[in-house]
Write an enzyme that holds these catalytic residues in place. Structure first.
Site, PDB file in Angstrom:
ATOM      1  N   GLY A   1      38.119  18.550  11.439  1.00 28.88           N
ATOM      2  CA  GLY A   1      37.017  19.486  11.656  1.00 28.88           C
ATOM      3  C   GLY A   1      35.675  19.138  11.054  1.00 28.88           C
TER       4      GLY A   1
ATOM      5  N   ASP B   1      35.068  21.643   6.816  1.00 30.79           N
ATOM      6  CA  ASP B   1      34.396  22.426   7.858  1.00 30.79           C
ATOM      7  C   ASP B   1      34.383  23.915   7.513  1.00 30.79           C
ATOM      8  OD1 ASP B   1      37.144  22.658   8.232  1.00 30.79           O
ATOM      9  OD2 ASP B   1      37.089  22.398  10.403  1.00 30.79           O
TER      10      ASP B   1
ATOM     11  N   ASP C   1      39.268  29.071   4.918  1.00 28.76           N
ATOM     12  CA  ASP C   1      39.819  30.313   5.460  1.00 28.76           C
ATOM     13  C   ASP C   1      40.670  30.962   4.360  1.00 28.76           C
ATOM     14  OD1 ASP C   1      40.279  31.696   8.220  1.00 28.76           O
ATOM     15  OD2 ASP C   1      42.303  31.427   7.453  1.00 28.76           O
TER      16      ASP C   1
ATOM     17  N   ARG D   1      35.453  21.116  20.006  1.00 32.35           N
ATOM     18  CA  ARG D   1      34.790  20.516  18.831  1.00 32.35           C
ATOM     19  C   ARG D   1      33.403  19.989  19.155  1.00 32.35           C
ATOM     20  NH1 ARG D   1      38.752  19.939  14.840  1.00 32.35           N
ATOM     21  NH2 ARG D   1      40.861  19.466  15.559  1.00 32.35           N
TER      22      ARG D   1
HETATM   23  P1  IMP Z   1      42.723  27.224   4.917  1.00 32.24           P
HETATM   24  O1  IMP Z   1      43.703  26.336   4.222  1.00 32.24           O
HETATM   25  O2  IMP Z   1      43.355  28.501   5.374  1.00 32.24           O
HETATM   26  O3  IMP Z   1      41.478  27.464   4.123  1.00 32.24           O
HETATM   27  O4  IMP Z   1      42.416  26.506   6.276  1.00 32.24           O
HETATM   28  C1  IMP Z   1      41.305  25.786   6.511  1.00 32.24           C
HETATM   29  C2  IMP Z   1      41.434  25.053   7.834  1.00 32.24           C
HETATM   30  O5  IMP Z   1      41.872  25.927   8.886  1.00 32.24           O
HETATM   31  C3  IMP Z   1      40.084  24.544   8.244  1.00 32.24           C
HETATM   32  O6  IMP Z   1      39.849  23.264   7.739  1.00 32.24           O
HETATM   33  C4  IMP Z   1      40.173  24.578   9.756  1.00 32.24           C
HETATM   34  O7  IMP Z   1      40.687  23.348  10.210  1.00 32.24           O
HETATM   35  C5  IMP Z   1      41.119  25.697  10.062  1.00 32.24           C
HETATM   36  N1  IMP Z   1      40.395  26.946  10.427  1.00 32.24           N
HETATM   37  C6  IMP Z   1      40.258  28.053   9.653  1.00 32.24           C
HETATM   38  N2  IMP Z   1      39.539  29.000  10.283  1.00 32.24           N
HETATM   39  C7  IMP Z   1      39.195  28.484  11.481  1.00 32.24           C
HETATM   40  C8  IMP Z   1      38.406  28.991  12.591  1.00 32.24           C
HETATM   41  O8  IMP Z   1      37.872  30.113  12.628  1.00 32.24           O
HETATM   42  N3  IMP Z   1      38.275  28.123  13.639  1.00 32.24           N
HETATM   43  C9  IMP Z   1      38.824  26.888  13.685  1.00 32.24           C
HETATM   44  N4  IMP Z   1      39.548  26.379  12.672  1.00 32.24           N
HETATM   45  C10 IMP Z   1      39.734  27.171  11.568  1.00 32.24           C
HETATM   46 MG    MG Z   2      39.390  21.471   8.262  1.00 35.79          MG
END
Ligand code: IMP
Ligand code: MG
Length: 176
Positions: free
Chosen positions: A46, A101, A104, A166
């Site tokens: 991302g 990127d 979350d 993307r």
């Molecule tokens: P985390 O470990 O939950 O913080 O996940 C982060 C990863 O989830 C990011 O690097 C993205 O690849 C993916 N991600 C989280 N939210 C989104 C979104 O709204 N759109 C697309 N990818 C997302």
């Molecule tokens: Mg990512």
């Protein structure tokens, strides 16, 4: 409005605003990293577009590499995120900037940061384009964040929906 597979998305953040926010984030890094020659690590997939635009605004000497980590799906927040494509640099005594990127739940970064620290990095900081503070599940210190957004699913500017979308230069939000 755009359609990707079964979902419709509407314009959320225009490229011009993304650029302005990246410039502001770059200013902060430029103030903090002169003479430190940090190693930036772009997190695939991302962050490829964000990393490309960010480094063009940096005024200090640095290196950039890219790394890819397995999804933590099905793993506990304490579980280890596996490295699929690694970094071939000596991290000992290096200042590391992880370029992401979007944060979350924060679980990915929460797992990755200690892995770099364990390899002897002097410092490990996170520079993320986007963050959803309302979804954070772990204690995570995010020093550099360009934009905070609500708990919505977005695509574009490197971010995907099921592998697609993307390529858009703007960011779109899913339409319910
Ligand atoms: P985390 O470990 O939950 O913080 O996940 C982060 C990863 O989830 C990011 O690097 C993205 O690849 C993916 N991600 C989280 N939210 C989104 C979104 O709204 N759109 C697309 N990818 C997302
Ligand atoms: Mg990512």
């Amino acid at each position: 409005m755009i359609t990707i597979k079964d979902k419709k998305f509407e314009l959320f953040i225009q490229h011009k605003q993304i650029e302005e926010k990246i410039s502001m984030l770059a200013d902060k890094l430029n103030a903090d990293y002169q003479e430190r020659n940090p190693l930036l690590i772009g997190v695939l997939n991302g962050a490829f577009m964000f990393a490309a635009d960010l480094v063009r605004k940096l005024t200090f000497s640095h290196e950039i590499q890219f790394a890819k980590f397995s999804s933590y799906e099905g793993m506990e927040s304490t579980g280890k995120v596996k490295e699929l494509i690694g970094v071939n640099a000596v991290l000992k005594e290096r200042d590391i900037i992880l370029v992401e990127d979007i944060i979350d739940t924060g679980i990915t970064m929460h797992n990755i940061v200690p892995q770099f620290k364990a390899q002897g990095a002097r410092s490990v900081e996170i520079a993320t384009l986007l963050m959803k503070p309302g979804k954070l599940q772990v204690d995570l210190d995010v020093k550099y964040c360009a934009m905070e957004i609500p708990n919505e699913f977005i695509v574009g500017y490197g971010l995907d929906y099921d592998g697609q979308g993307r390529n858009y230069k703007d960011i779109y939000v899913v339409k319910n």
